[in-house]
Design a protein around this motif. Sequence first.
Motif, PDB file in Angstrom:
ATOM      1  N   ASP A 196     -24.580  12.202 -49.095  1.00  0.00           N
ATOM      2  CA  ASP A 196     -25.315  13.355 -48.562  1.00  0.00           C
ATOM      3  C   ASP A 196     -25.153  14.579 -49.452  1.00  0.00           C
ATOM      4  N   SER A 212     -28.254   8.138 -45.546  1.00  0.00           N
ATOM      5  CA  SER A 212     -27.407   9.228 -45.085  1.00  0.00           C
ATOM      6  C   SER A 212     -26.389   8.829 -44.028  1.00  0.00           C
ATOM      7  N   MET A 222     -30.751  17.130 -41.787  1.00  0.00           N
ATOM      8  CA  MET A 222     -30.852  16.447 -43.085  1.00  0.00           C
ATOM      9  C   MET A 222     -32.303  16.182 -43.445  1.00  0.00           C
ATOM     10  N   ASN A 241     -29.155  23.228 -47.304  1.00  0.00           N
ATOM     11  CA  ASN A 241     -28.146  22.292 -47.793  1.00  0.00           C
ATOM     12  C   ASN A 241     -26.760  22.941 -47.785  1.00  0.00           C
ATOM     13  N   MET A 248     -21.136  17.685 -44.413  1.00  0.00           N
ATOM     14  CA  MET A 248     -21.359  16.551 -45.313  1.00  0.00           C
ATOM     15  C   MET A 248     -20.044  16.102 -45.933  1.00  0.00           C
TER      16      MET A 248
END
Length: 300
Positions: A196, A212, A222, A241, A248
Motif C-alpha cells: 500500500d 491492497s 484507498m 495518501n 498503511m
Amino acid sequence: MEFKRDPRFGRMIPAMVTPFNADLELDLDRAQELADRLVRGGADALIVNGTTGESPTVFYPQKLELFRAVVRAVNGRIPVIANVGDNCTADTVYFAQDAAKQGVDGFMCVVPYYNKPPQEGLYRHFKTIADSTDMPIILYNIPGRCSINMEGDTTLRLAHNCDNVVAIKEASGNFEQIKYIIDNAPAGFDVYSGDDSSTLDIMELGGVGVISTIGNVAPDRMKAIVDLAAKGEWDAAREANEALMPLMKGLFETSNPILVKEALSLVGFPVGGVRLPLVDATPEQSARLASIMREVGVLD
C-alpha cells in the motif's frame, strides 16, 4: 503520467482476510459479509486467500469452499481472483483446475517459495501453469516471503509469451526493476503495487493500482487515492495518501495479517483470530493500532 485505459481487474483490489470462528474454523457466512462490505466500499476486484488471507494455513478443500462462498456473495458485481500459487508446479496446476470450477474470474500465483528455483525454473513454472488454463493469471513477486526475486526479464518473458499472464503484483521494493517491467511490457499487461505504501510511487512510474491490505479496513480511502492518481490529480492523491500512510505502515508493525484482522475488530467488524504459527495481536499492539486508526480518521 497519463492513464489511457482502465486495467482489466481495476485499480484497488483488496487481498481479503479469511474470517474464522471462535474455534478457528472457516466462517463462510462472515466471509460472504466481508466480500459484500468490500464491494460496497469500492473494491474493483477481490483476491481470495492470498498472504493476507492466511493461505499457508487454509488447506485445499477449505480454499475451494472459500472461493465458492465469495463468488456467491459477490454475484458478478466485480471479479473474484483466487490465489492458487504453490511451490509445487504440478500441485498448482491441479488445484487451479479445481479452483476454476468454483466460478472465479482469474488466478494469482506467487513465486515459488522455499525451494529457490533459478530464473529458468520460475519461467517454466509459470509457463506450465499458464499453458494449463485459459484463466487470466496475476503473477506475484514478493522476495521478502519467497527468499528469491523474479527478475524483470523473467516477468517480461512470461508477459510476452503467455497471453493469459495479464498482470503482476510487484512487492520487490525494487523501483528500477518495476519501471523496467512497466516500460517493456506488452500492451494490456498491468503492474500492481504489492505494498500500500508504495502505490503512488509505482503509479507515477505507470503502474495501474494496488493489491491492497489496507483495502480490508478502509477500501473507500484507498480507492480514492488510486482513482485520483489515475485521473492525474497528483496533488490531491498525495494529500490523501499522506493522510492514510500511518495506517498503511502501522498494519505491518508485526506479521500480516495479525493487525489487519485486529483493525477490523476495532471498527466493529470482527473476523476472528489468526491460525498458528501466527498469534493474535497483544493488548499493547491493539492499543497502538487503535491510536493510529484514530489519527488517520478510520476509528472514532
